[in-house]
Design a protein around this motif. Structure first.
Motif, mmCIF file in Angstrom:
data_model
loop_
_atom_site.group_PDB
_atom_site.id
_atom_site.type_symbol
_atom_site.label_atom_id
_atom_site.label_comp_id
_atom_site.label_asym_id
_atom_site.label_seq_id
_atom_site.Cartn_x
_atom_site.Cartn_y
_atom_site.Cartn_z
ATOM 1 N N ASN A 1 58.608 -48.319 -11.270
ATOM 2 C CA ASN A 1 57.604 -47.439 -11.876
ATOM 3 C C ASN A 1 58.274 -46.244 -12.548
ATOM 4 O O ASN A 1 57.786 -45.120 -12.474
ATOM 5 C CB ASN A 1 56.600 -46.969 -10.818
ATOM 6 C CG ASN A 1 55.321 -46.425 -11.431
ATOM 7 O OD1 ASN A 1 54.718 -47.049 -12.289
ATOM 8 N ND2 ASN A 1 54.905 -45.249 -10.995
ATOM 9 N N SER A 2 59.392 -46.493 -13.214
ATOM 10 C CA SER A 2 60.205 -45.405 -13.762
ATOM 11 C C SER A 2 60.348 -45.512 -15.273
ATOM 12 O O SER A 2 60.441 -46.614 -15.824
ATOM 13 C CB SER A 2 61.597 -45.424 -13.125
ATOM 14 O OG SER A 2 62.462 -44.533 -13.787
ATOM 15 N N GLU A 3 60.422 -44.349 -15.923
ATOM 16 C CA GLU A 3 60.681 -44.333 -17.360
ATOM 17 C C GLU A 3 62.170 -44.466 -17.666
ATOM 18 O O GLU A 3 62.549 -44.609 -18.830
ATOM 19 C CB GLU A 3 60.121 -43.049 -17.979
ATOM 20 C CG GLU A 3 60.711 -41.770 -17.439
ATOM 21 C CD GLU A 3 59.987 -40.527 -17.946
ATOM 22 O OE1 GLU A 3 59.053 -40.676 -18.751
ATOM 23 O OE2 GLU A 3 60.359 -39.410 -17.526
ATOM 24 N N TRP B 1 58.620 -45.365 -5.958
ATOM 25 C CA TRP B 1 57.979 -45.324 -7.264
ATOM 26 C C TRP B 1 58.361 -43.987 -7.896
ATOM 27 O O TRP B 1 57.822 -42.936 -7.533
ATOM 28 C CB TRP B 1 56.469 -45.419 -7.129
ATOM 29 C CG TRP B 1 55.941 -46.691 -6.502
ATOM 30 C CD1 TRP B 1 56.626 -47.576 -5.711
ATOM 31 C CD2 TRP B 1 54.604 -47.193 -6.599
ATOM 32 N NE1 TRP B 1 55.808 -48.593 -5.312
ATOM 33 C CE2 TRP B 1 54.556 -48.390 -5.842
ATOM 34 C CE3 TRP B 1 53.453 -46.737 -7.240
ATOM 35 C CZ2 TRP B 1 53.387 -49.140 -5.711
ATOM 36 C CZ3 TRP B 1 52.301 -47.488 -7.112
ATOM 37 C CH2 TRP B 1 52.266 -48.674 -6.369
ATOM 38 N N LEU B 2 59.260 -43.997 -8.836
ATOM 39 C CA LEU B 2 59.866 -42.763 -9.345
ATOM 40 C C LEU B 2 58.999 -42.047 -10.375
ATOM 41 O O LEU B 2 59.072 -40.819 -10.503
ATOM 42 C CB LEU B 2 61.239 -43.076 -9.935
ATOM 43 C CG LEU B 2 62.242 -43.642 -8.916
ATOM 44 C CD1 LEU B 2 63.468 -44.183 -9.626
ATOM 45 C CD2 LEU B 2 62.629 -42.590 -7.890
ATOM 46 N N VAL C 1 54.958 -46.408 -17.914
ATOM 47 C CA VAL C 1 55.076 -47.004 -16.579
ATOM 48 C C VAL C 1 53.711 -47.525 -16.161
ATOM 49 O O VAL C 1 52.686 -47.208 -16.758
ATOM 50 C CB VAL C 1 55.587 -45.969 -15.553
ATOM 51 C CG1 VAL C 1 56.962 -45.434 -15.963
ATOM 52 C CG2 VAL C 1 54.600 -44.818 -15.381
ATOM 53 N N GLY D 1 58.064 -50.410 -14.608
ATOM 54 C CA GLY D 1 58.605 -49.313 -15.399
ATOM 55 C C GLY D 1 58.805 -49.669 -16.858
ATOM 56 O O GLY D 1 58.334 -50.697 -17.351
ATOM 57 N N GLY E 1 58.232 -36.408 -12.189
ATOM 58 C CA GLY E 1 59.348 -37.279 -11.831
ATOM 59 C C GLY E 1 60.601 -36.888 -12.575
ATOM 60 O O GLY E 1 60.901 -37.450 -13.635
ATOM 61 N N GLN F 1 64.037 -46.966 -16.371
ATOM 62 C CA GLN F 1 64.320 -48.265 -15.767
ATOM 63 C C GLN F 1 65.546 -48.937 -16.370
ATOM 64 O O GLN F 1 66.299 -49.604 -15.664
ATOM 65 C CB GLN F 1 63.100 -49.172 -15.919
ATOM 66 C CG GLN F 1 62.919 -50.161 -14.778
ATOM 67 C CD GLN F 1 62.526 -49.478 -13.477
ATOM 68 O OE1 GLN F 1 61.548 -48.766 -13.420
ATOM 69 N NE2 GLN F 1 63.300 -49.702 -12.437
ATOM 70 N N THR G 1 57.177 -40.579 -13.868
ATOM 71 C CA THR G 1 57.566 -40.009 -15.149
ATOM 72 C C THR G 1 57.703 -38.497 -15.064
ATOM 73 O O THR G 1 57.135 -37.842 -14.180
ATOM 74 C CB THR G 1 56.526 -40.336 -16.235
ATOM 75 O OG1 THR G 1 55.343 -39.550 -16.005
ATOM 76 C CG2 THR G 1 56.151 -41.807 -16.224
#
Length: 322
Positions: free
Chosen positions: A221-223, A187-188, A318, A249, A195, A225, A190
């Motif tokens: 879970n990334s901005e 889960w990367l 996210v 994300g 992040g 994505q 923001t």
């Protein structure tokens, strides 16, 4: 979306919470057999009357830990501003008393105890070194998370849940030699919550050379994505995956279209894109293209709602940030 409930199962076993110091004196004879559950050891995160290490010491005395297969670390005292250094030290010191341990999760902490991005983390390296027979390892929280490059021969599943995973930790996972790993879930998060990984940091995952057994890849879970999906469209690792997860994300039509027009995905069993910002047309194209080939596709939007400010700028989020 927030984490509102503790783990109900881990490593294929139902979770069982070891009684706290305030609980009535437990009847040890009523405990489940040590190997049949994932034991959760936790204390109150606020104004705890017992330190986590003391609770763990009670656990070691009450349970036949030589038979324990899975252990879940819950909250420790002041988890929102104290790193788990003593927790890690206690676990490492007890390694000879946990010879059957195959699953370990650090920080099963829910929002009432501390929001995910408030959890203060530490260095996971000593745990992986101390338990070379682990098959599953999970950690929640990215604040001060350290994940050095390691070699672990038996780890099959690695999960890192954060609202913002530090780039240095991402690089540590990417540089690790994990020859048995079949399932990687990152889960990367923001930049607002730490992040700060970029596409160069993720490149080793796309190549997959250090993960020869990988069959499930989740970069979510990334901005960023859309950029992740654009890279996956031609990534060598995709050809040997059975499951690809780019959910939770800021995924828009650009990223989904890149996946659709890139290398074939019809060999996948599952493609997860839930919590997305896709148009109905692109969602329909994904389903029409992949479902006839037997791919299970999840395009549910869930709680992914865009906001537009007074200046007309659109904000997308996210699933789990704070």
């Amino acid at each position: 979306m927030t984490i509102g409930s503790h783990l109900t199962e881990f490593h294929g076993l139902p979770a069982f919470t070891f009684p706290g110091v305030d609980d009535p004196t437990p009847d040890v004879s009523s405990f489940p057999s040590p190997e049949s559950v994932a034991w959760r050891v936790a204390v109150n995160s606020y104004e705890s009357e017992e330190q986590w290490e003391a609770a763990f010491a009670r656990f070691l005395e009450a349970v036949d830990t030589k038979r324990v297969r899975a252990l879940v670390v819950g909250a420790w005292s002041d988890v929102y501003d104290s790193p788990p250094d003593e927790v890690i030290e206690a676990l490492v010191a007890a390694r000879d008393r946990l010879p059957a341990l195959r699953g370990l999760f650090v920080a099963d902490v829910v929002m009432e105890e501390a929001e995910m991005s408030w959890i203060t983390q530490g260095d996971m390296g000593p745990l992986l070194e101390a338990f070379p027979d682990l098959e599953e390892f999970g950690v929640r929280g990215g604040n001060q998370l350290v994940f050095p490059a390691v070699r672990h021969e038996r780890l099959r599943k690695l999960t890192v849940e954060t609202g913002g995973m530090p780039a240095e930790a991402v690089r540590g996972v990417a540089a690790s030699d994990l020859p048995a790993l079949t399932d990687l879930d990152l889960w990367l998060g923001t930049s607002e919550y730490g992040g700060d990984a970029d596409m160069a940091d993720l490149e080793p995952f796309f190549a997959g050379t250090r993960l020869p057994a990988l069959t499930r890849l989740a970069l979510r879970n990334s901005e960023i994505q859309d950029a992740i999906c654009a890279a996956l469209a031609s990534a060598p690792v995709v050809a040997r995956l059975t499951e690809l997860d780019v959910s939770m994300g800021v995924l828009t039509d650009d990223g989904a279209t890149a996946l659709l027009t890139g290398q074939p995905l019809t060999h996948l069993k599952k493609l997860d894109l839930h919590h997305n910002y896709l148009s109905p047309d692109v969602s329909a194209r994904l389903l029409e293209t992949l479902e006839p080939a037997g791919v299970e596709v999840n395009t549910d939007k869930e709680d992914a709602d865009a906001d537009e400010d007074d200046d007309g700028e659109v904000w997308r989020f996210v699933a789990v940030g704070e």
